[in-house]
Design an enzyme around this catalytic site. Structure first.
Site, mmCIF file in Angstrom:
data_model
loop_
_atom_site.group_PDB
_atom_site.id
_atom_site.type_symbol
_atom_site.label_atom_id
_atom_site.label_comp_id
_atom_site.label_asym_id
_atom_site.label_seq_id
_atom_site.Cartn_x
_atom_site.Cartn_y
_atom_site.Cartn_z
ATOM 1 N N HIS A 152 -14.477 -0.254 62.811
ATOM 2 C CA HIS A 152 -13.384 -1.224 62.792
ATOM 3 C C HIS A 152 -13.601 -2.247 61.694
ATOM 4 C CE1 HIS A 152 -11.193 -0.293 66.583
ATOM 5 N NE2 HIS A 152 -12.360 0.217 66.926
ATOM 6 N N GLY A 196 -10.774 -1.681 69.580
ATOM 7 C CA GLY A 196 -10.342 -2.733 68.665
ATOM 8 C C GLY A 196 -10.488 -4.113 69.276
ATOM 9 N N GLU A 229 -4.580 2.185 64.316
ATOM 10 C CA GLU A 229 -5.649 3.120 64.656
ATOM 11 C C GLU A 229 -5.649 4.308 63.696
ATOM 12 O OE1 GLU A 229 -6.859 4.169 68.586
ATOM 13 O OE2 GLU A 229 -5.350 2.824 69.467
ATOM 14 N N CYS A 242 -13.001 5.542 72.870
ATOM 15 C CA CYS A 242 -11.684 4.966 73.139
ATOM 16 C C CYS A 242 -11.802 4.171 74.425
ATOM 17 C CB CYS A 242 -10.615 6.048 73.267
ATOM 18 S SG CYS A 242 -8.976 5.380 73.661
ATOM 19 N N CYS A 285 -5.579 -1.227 71.884
ATOM 20 C CA CYS A 285 -6.757 -0.479 71.439
ATOM 21 C C CYS A 285 -7.978 -1.137 72.051
ATOM 22 C CB CYS A 285 -6.839 -0.471 69.912
ATOM 23 S SG CYS A 285 -8.322 0.344 69.266
#
Length: 268
Positions: A150, A211, A199, A73, A208
Protein backbone atom coordinates in the site's frame (compact mmCIF):
# COMPACT_ATOMS: atom_id res chain seq x y z
CA UNK A 1 -22.45 -29.61 -12.53
CA UNK A 2 -22.57 -26.57 -10.25
CA UNK A 3 -20.35 -25.01 -7.60
CA UNK A 4 -21.94 -23.73 -4.41
CA UNK A 5 -20.99 -20.24 -3.27
CA UNK A 6 -21.79 -17.56 -0.70
CA UNK A 7 -22.20 -13.91 -1.64
CA UNK A 8 -20.80 -11.82 1.22
CA UNK A 9 -19.50 -8.31 1.77
CA UNK A 10 -17.64 -6.19 4.28
CA UNK A 11 -18.83 -2.58 4.06
CA UNK A 12 -19.72 -3.08 0.40
CA UNK A 13 -16.42 -4.72 -0.56
CA UNK A 14 -18.08 -7.83 -1.98
CA UNK A 15 -17.01 -11.43 -2.45
CA UNK A 16 -17.97 -14.72 -4.02
CA UNK A 17 -16.84 -17.22 -1.37
CA UNK A 18 -16.48 -20.87 -2.42
CA UNK A 19 -15.98 -23.52 0.27
CA UNK A 20 -13.62 -25.97 -1.42
CA UNK A 21 -12.71 -28.00 1.67
CA UNK A 22 -14.81 -31.04 0.73
CA UNK A 23 -14.71 -30.84 -3.06
CA UNK A 24 -11.59 -29.05 -4.36
CA UNK A 25 -12.18 -26.30 -6.92
CA UNK A 26 -9.63 -25.17 -9.52
CA UNK A 27 -10.32 -21.95 -11.41
CA UNK A 28 -8.26 -20.30 -14.16
CA UNK A 29 -7.78 -16.54 -14.35
CA UNK A 30 -10.36 -16.24 -17.18
CA UNK A 31 -12.87 -18.23 -15.10
CA UNK A 32 -12.33 -15.96 -12.08
CA UNK A 33 -12.85 -12.92 -14.30
CA UNK A 34 -16.05 -14.47 -15.69
CA UNK A 35 -17.50 -15.09 -12.21
CA UNK A 36 -16.49 -11.60 -11.03
CA UNK A 37 -18.09 -9.87 -14.03
CA UNK A 38 -21.03 -7.77 -12.76
CA UNK A 39 -22.99 -8.01 -16.01
CA UNK A 40 -22.59 -11.62 -17.06
CA UNK A 41 -21.36 -13.35 -13.89
CA UNK A 42 -22.18 -13.28 -10.19
CA UNK A 43 -20.22 -10.08 -9.68
CA UNK A 44 -17.62 -9.34 -6.99
CA UNK A 45 -14.49 -7.42 -6.10
CA UNK A 46 -12.72 -10.64 -5.10
CA UNK A 47 -13.33 -14.37 -5.40
CA UNK A 48 -12.40 -16.33 -2.27
CA UNK A 49 -11.54 -20.03 -2.14
CA UNK A 50 -11.68 -21.67 1.30
CA UNK A 51 -9.51 -24.79 1.28
CA UNK A 52 -8.22 -27.32 3.80
CA UNK A 53 -5.07 -26.41 5.73
CA UNK A 54 -2.47 -28.46 7.58
CA UNK A 55 -1.46 -25.53 9.81
CA UNK A 56 -4.75 -23.71 10.54
CA UNK A 57 -8.52 -24.23 10.57
CA UNK A 58 -8.70 -23.39 6.87
CA UNK A 59 -6.72 -21.87 4.04
CA UNK A 60 -8.03 -18.76 2.27
CA UNK A 61 -7.00 -17.92 -1.31
CA UNK A 62 -7.89 -14.48 -2.67
CA UNK A 63 -8.35 -13.64 -6.35
CA UNK A 64 -8.96 -10.08 -7.52
CA UNK A 65 -11.57 -9.36 -10.17
CA UNK A 66 -8.83 -9.38 -12.83
CA UNK A 67 -8.05 -13.02 -11.96
CA UNK A 68 -4.75 -12.38 -10.17
CA UNK A 69 -4.08 -13.96 -6.78
CA UNK A 70 -3.10 -11.71 -3.86
CA UNK A 71 -1.84 -12.26 -0.34
CA UNK A 72 -4.39 -10.62 1.95
CA UNK A 73 -7.84 -9.06 2.17
CA UNK A 74 -9.06 -7.80 5.53
CA UNK A 75 -12.75 -7.58 4.64
CA UNK A 76 -12.72 -11.09 3.14
CA UNK A 77 -10.97 -12.47 6.22
CA UNK A 78 -13.80 -11.20 8.41
CA UNK A 79 -16.34 -12.85 6.09
CA UNK A 80 -14.50 -16.17 6.11
CA UNK A 81 -14.22 -16.00 9.91
CA UNK A 82 -18.01 -15.61 10.11
CA UNK A 83 -18.46 -18.69 7.93
CA UNK A 84 -16.00 -20.85 9.87
CA UNK A 85 -16.85 -20.14 13.50
CA UNK A 86 -16.31 -18.00 16.57
CA UNK A 87 -12.55 -18.35 17.03
CA UNK A 88 -10.55 -19.41 13.96
CA UNK A 89 -7.07 -19.43 12.49
CA UNK A 90 -6.93 -18.78 8.74
CA UNK A 91 -3.92 -19.58 6.56
CA UNK A 92 -3.18 -16.99 3.85
CA UNK A 93 -0.26 -16.15 1.58
CA UNK A 94 0.48 -13.34 4.05
CA UNK A 95 0.62 -15.72 7.03
CA UNK A 96 -1.82 -17.16 9.55
CA UNK A 97 -4.50 -14.71 10.67
CA UNK A 98 -6.52 -15.12 13.87
CA UNK A 99 -10.18 -14.11 13.80
CA UNK A 100 -12.91 -13.83 16.43
CA UNK A 101 -16.52 -13.22 15.43
CA UNK A 102 -18.79 -10.88 17.36
CA UNK A 103 -22.27 -11.53 15.98
CA UNK A 104 -22.44 -9.19 13.00
CA UNK A 105 -18.76 -9.08 12.21
CA UNK A 106 -15.32 -10.03 13.42
CA UNK A 107 -12.02 -8.84 14.82
CA UNK A 108 -8.96 -10.00 12.88
CA UNK A 109 -5.36 -9.97 14.02
CA UNK A 110 -3.70 -8.90 10.76
CA UNK A 111 -0.11 -9.45 11.91
CA UNK A 112 2.69 -6.90 11.94
CA UNK A 113 3.12 -4.25 9.24
CA UNK A 114 6.31 -4.13 7.20
CA UNK A 115 8.01 -0.90 6.19
CA UNK A 116 11.33 -1.83 4.55
CA UNK A 117 11.47 -0.89 0.88
CA UNK A 118 12.32 -4.49 -0.07
CA UNK A 119 9.17 -5.81 1.63
CA UNK A 120 6.70 -3.29 0.18
CA UNK A 121 8.23 -4.04 -2.42
CA UNK A 122 9.73 -1.04 -4.23
CA UNK A 123 11.96 -1.18 -7.28
CA UNK A 124 14.80 0.62 -5.49
CA UNK A 125 15.77 1.80 -2.01
CA UNK A 126 14.11 4.83 -0.43
CA UNK A 127 12.66 6.00 2.87
CA UNK A 128 9.14 4.53 2.96
CA UNK A 129 8.12 6.92 5.73
CA UNK A 130 8.55 9.96 3.47
CA UNK A 131 8.91 8.86 -0.14
CA UNK A 132 10.51 11.49 -2.44
CA UNK A 133 8.11 10.81 -5.31
CA UNK A 134 4.88 12.26 -6.68
CA UNK A 135 2.19 11.94 -9.34
CA UNK A 136 0.12 14.87 -10.66
CA UNK A 137 0.07 16.86 -7.44
CA UNK A 138 0.05 13.90 -5.06
CA UNK A 139 3.45 14.00 -3.39
CA UNK A 140 5.60 12.44 -0.66
CA UNK A 141 3.46 9.43 0.27
CA UNK A 142 4.28 6.79 2.86
CA UNK A 143 4.19 3.04 2.27
CA UNK A 144 3.42 -0.12 4.21
CA UNK A 145 2.86 -3.79 3.51
CA UNK A 146 0.10 -5.43 5.56
CA UNK A 147 -0.09 -8.58 3.45
CA UNK A 148 -0.57 -6.40 0.37
CA UNK A 149 1.53 -3.40 -0.73
CA UNK A 150 0.00 0.00 0.00
CA UNK A 151 1.01 3.58 -0.69
CA UNK A 152 -0.75 6.26 1.37
CA UNK A 153 -1.23 9.95 0.60
CA UNK A 154 -2.52 12.26 3.35
CA UNK A 155 -4.46 15.16 1.81
CA UNK A 156 -6.83 17.91 3.03
CA UNK A 157 -9.87 16.34 1.31
CA UNK A 158 -9.88 12.75 0.09
CA UNK A 159 -12.93 13.38 -2.08
CA UNK A 160 -11.23 16.22 -3.96
CA UNK A 161 -8.78 13.75 -5.56
CA UNK A 162 -9.75 12.14 -8.89
CA UNK A 163 -8.75 8.71 -7.65
CA UNK A 164 -10.39 6.92 -10.56
CA UNK A 165 -7.97 8.73 -12.89
CA UNK A 166 -4.73 8.77 -10.88
CA UNK A 167 -5.21 5.39 -9.17
CA UNK A 168 -4.38 3.19 -12.17
CA UNK A 169 -1.38 5.39 -13.02
CA UNK A 170 0.18 4.91 -9.59
CA UNK A 171 -0.86 1.25 -9.35
CA UNK A 172 1.13 0.34 -12.46
CA UNK A 173 4.12 2.65 -11.97
CA UNK A 174 7.44 0.79 -12.40
CA UNK A 175 8.35 1.85 -8.84
CA UNK A 176 6.01 -0.93 -7.68
CA UNK A 177 7.11 -4.27 -9.21
CA UNK A 178 4.04 -6.06 -7.79
CA UNK A 179 1.74 -3.09 -8.44
CA UNK A 180 0.30 -1.26 -5.45
CA UNK A 181 -2.93 -0.27 -3.69
CA UNK A 182 -3.43 3.50 -3.61
CA UNK A 183 -4.88 5.10 -0.47
CA UNK A 184 -6.05 8.73 -0.29
CA UNK A 185 -6.66 9.74 3.33
CA UNK A 186 -7.74 12.75 5.35
CA UNK A 187 -7.03 12.87 9.10
CA UNK A 188 -10.07 14.47 10.75
CA UNK A 189 -9.00 13.95 14.39
CA UNK A 190 -6.34 11.85 16.11
CA UNK A 191 -8.82 8.99 16.18
CA UNK A 192 -10.73 9.47 12.91
CA UNK A 193 -9.60 9.19 9.28
CA UNK A 194 -11.53 9.41 6.00
CA UNK A 195 -10.24 7.06 3.31
CA UNK A 196 -10.75 6.04 -0.30
CA UNK A 197 -8.81 3.21 -1.93
CA UNK A 198 -7.89 2.24 -5.46
CA UNK A 199 -7.25 -1.53 -5.22
CA UNK A 200 -4.80 -3.13 -7.63
CA UNK A 201 -6.61 -5.47 -9.96
CA UNK A 202 -10.05 -4.22 -8.82
CA UNK A 203 -10.31 -0.43 -8.99
CA UNK A 204 -12.33 1.84 -6.69
CA UNK A 205 -13.99 -0.14 -3.91
CA UNK A 206 -16.48 0.71 -1.20
CA UNK A 207 -14.03 -0.50 1.43
CA UNK A 208 -10.58 -2.05 1.77
CA UNK A 209 -9.61 -3.73 5.02
CA UNK A 210 -5.88 -3.88 4.37
CA UNK A 211 -6.03 -0.29 3.10
CA UNK A 212 -7.65 0.83 6.35
CA UNK A 213 -4.95 -1.04 8.30
CA UNK A 214 -2.11 0.43 6.25
CA UNK A 215 -3.51 3.95 6.48
CA UNK A 216 -4.13 3.86 10.23
CA UNK A 217 -0.66 2.39 10.82
CA UNK A 218 0.91 5.05 8.60
CA UNK A 219 -0.90 7.85 10.45
CA UNK A 220 0.21 6.48 13.82
CA UNK A 221 3.77 6.00 12.55
CA UNK A 222 3.85 9.64 11.38
CA UNK A 223 2.38 10.94 14.65
CA UNK A 224 -0.83 12.08 12.97
CA UNK A 225 -3.10 9.70 14.91
CA UNK A 226 -3.26 7.41 17.91
CA UNK A 227 -5.04 4.08 18.15
CA UNK A 228 -7.70 2.93 18.10
CA UNK A 229 -8.54 4.77 14.87
CA UNK A 230 -11.95 4.79 13.20
CA UNK A 231 -11.35 4.67 9.45
CA UNK A 232 -14.38 5.84 7.48
CA UNK A 233 -14.60 4.48 3.93
CA UNK A 234 -17.44 5.02 1.42
CA UNK A 235 -19.04 1.78 2.67
CA UNK A 236 -18.73 2.51 6.38
CA UNK A 237 -16.38 2.32 9.36
CA UNK A 238 -13.56 0.00 10.40
CA UNK A 239 -11.77 0.26 13.74
CA UNK A 240 -8.01 -0.25 13.55
CA UNK A 241 -5.81 -0.58 16.63
CA UNK A 242 -2.00 -0.74 16.50
CA UNK A 243 1.01 0.16 18.57
CA UNK A 244 4.57 0.08 17.18
CA UNK A 245 6.06 -3.38 17.56
CA UNK A 246 2.65 -5.04 17.93
CA UNK A 247 0.19 -6.64 15.52
CA UNK A 248 -2.71 -4.82 13.87
CA UNK A 249 -6.25 -5.53 15.07
CA UNK A 250 -9.09 -4.74 12.67
CA UNK A 251 -12.76 -4.80 13.72
CA UNK A 252 -15.73 -4.43 11.40
CA UNK A 253 -18.90 -6.00 9.99
CA UNK A 254 -19.19 -9.03 7.72
CA UNK A 255 -22.51 -9.66 5.96
CA UNK A 256 -23.84 -12.85 4.38
CA UNK A 257 -26.18 -11.83 1.54
CA UNK A 258 -27.20 -15.13 -0.08
CA UNK A 259 -26.01 -18.55 -1.18
CA UNK A 260 -26.28 -19.99 -4.66
CA UNK A 261 -24.84 -22.28 -7.26
CA UNK A 262 -22.68 -21.39 -10.24
CA UNK A 263 -23.47 -23.34 -13.40
CA UNK A 264 -19.89 -24.07 -14.47
CA UNK A 265 -20.91 -25.12 -17.99
CA UNK A 266 -20.61 -21.55 -19.29
CA UNK A 267 -17.17 -20.98 -17.76
CA UNK A 268 -15.39 -22.98 -20.47
Amino acid sequence: MGVRFHKMHGLGNDFVVIDARVAPVALSEPQVRAIADRRTGVGCDQLILVETSTVADARMRIFNADGGEVGACGNATRCVARLLGEDVRIETLAGILHGKTNGTGATIDMGQPRFNWETIPLAYAMDTRDMPVGWEGLERPTAANVGNPHVIFFVPDTYAVALDAIGPVIETDPLFPERVNVNIATVRTRNAIDLRVWERGVGLTQACGTGACATAVAAIRLGLAGGPVTVTLPGGDLIIDWKPGETIRMTGPATHVYSGEIDTGWLG
